[in-house]
Design a protein around this motif. Structure first.
Motif, mmCIF file in Angstrom:
data_model
loop_
_atom_site.group_PDB
_atom_site.id
_atom_site.type_symbol
_atom_site.label_atom_id
_atom_site.label_comp_id
_atom_site.label_asym_id
_atom_site.label_seq_id
_atom_site.Cartn_x
_atom_site.Cartn_y
_atom_site.Cartn_z
ATOM 1 N N ASN A 151 0.837 -1.189 0.000
ATOM 2 C CA ASN A 151 0.000 0.000 0.000
ATOM 3 C C ASN A 151 0.879 1.249 0.000
ATOM 4 N N ILE A 152 0.402 2.272 -0.693
ATOM 5 C CA ILE A 152 1.019 3.591 -0.631
ATOM 6 C C ILE A 152 -0.110 4.578 -0.441
ATOM 7 N N SER A 153 0.037 5.466 0.521
ATOM 8 C CA SER A 153 -0.995 6.475 0.721
ATOM 9 C C SER A 153 -0.359 7.850 0.802
ATOM 10 N N ALA A 154 -1.084 8.823 0.297
ATOM 11 C CA ALA A 154 -0.645 10.215 0.354
ATOM 12 C C ALA A 154 -1.725 10.990 1.094
ATOM 13 N N ASP A 155 -1.414 11.382 2.304
ATOM 14 C CA ASP A 155 -2.371 12.103 3.145
ATOM 15 C C ASP A 155 -2.024 13.584 3.185
#
Length: 112
Positions: free
Chosen positions: A73-77
């Motif tokens: 997973n990769i997330s950009a918050d």
């Protein structure tokens, strides 16, 4: 096992990072890095650096096969937004929002 790396307060909009992230989710690390290498966007270099950091974190543990790692997973918050003002016509000023992002990369041994 999971390995992660976080890049905080990166001076790029999270929306721009999310466009890059969708292309490399759930791919092997080597394939993801190859894809990012040929992308012209600024966010590609930032995500590539964060993935390499997560691989280095995984390398610190003994018994982990680096070649078998998969991007789980990769997330950009959204990070804090810098508020600036710019001069406009007739003595007015308008607000400029300079957005920041927190990018999180999670790698695992298998995609189970």
């Amino acid at each position: 096992m999971e390995f992660r790396a976080v890049a905080k307060y990166v001076r790029i909009s999270p929306r721009k990072v999310r466009m890059i992230v969708g292309t490399i989710k759930s791919k092997p690390v080597e394939a993801g890095l190859d894809i990012l290498k040929f992308m012209p966007q600024k966010a590609a270099a930032i995500v590539e650096k964060t993935i390499r950091s997560a691989v280095a974190n995984a390398d610190q543990h003994s018994g982990v096969d680096i070649d078998a790692l998969v991007i789980r997973n990769i997330s950009a918050d959204q990070g804090p937004t810098l508020k600036r003002f710019r001069a406009r016509a007739r003595g007015r000023g308008t607000r400029i929002l300079k957005r920041t992002a927190h990018i999180t990369v999670i790698l695992c041994d298998d995609l189970a």
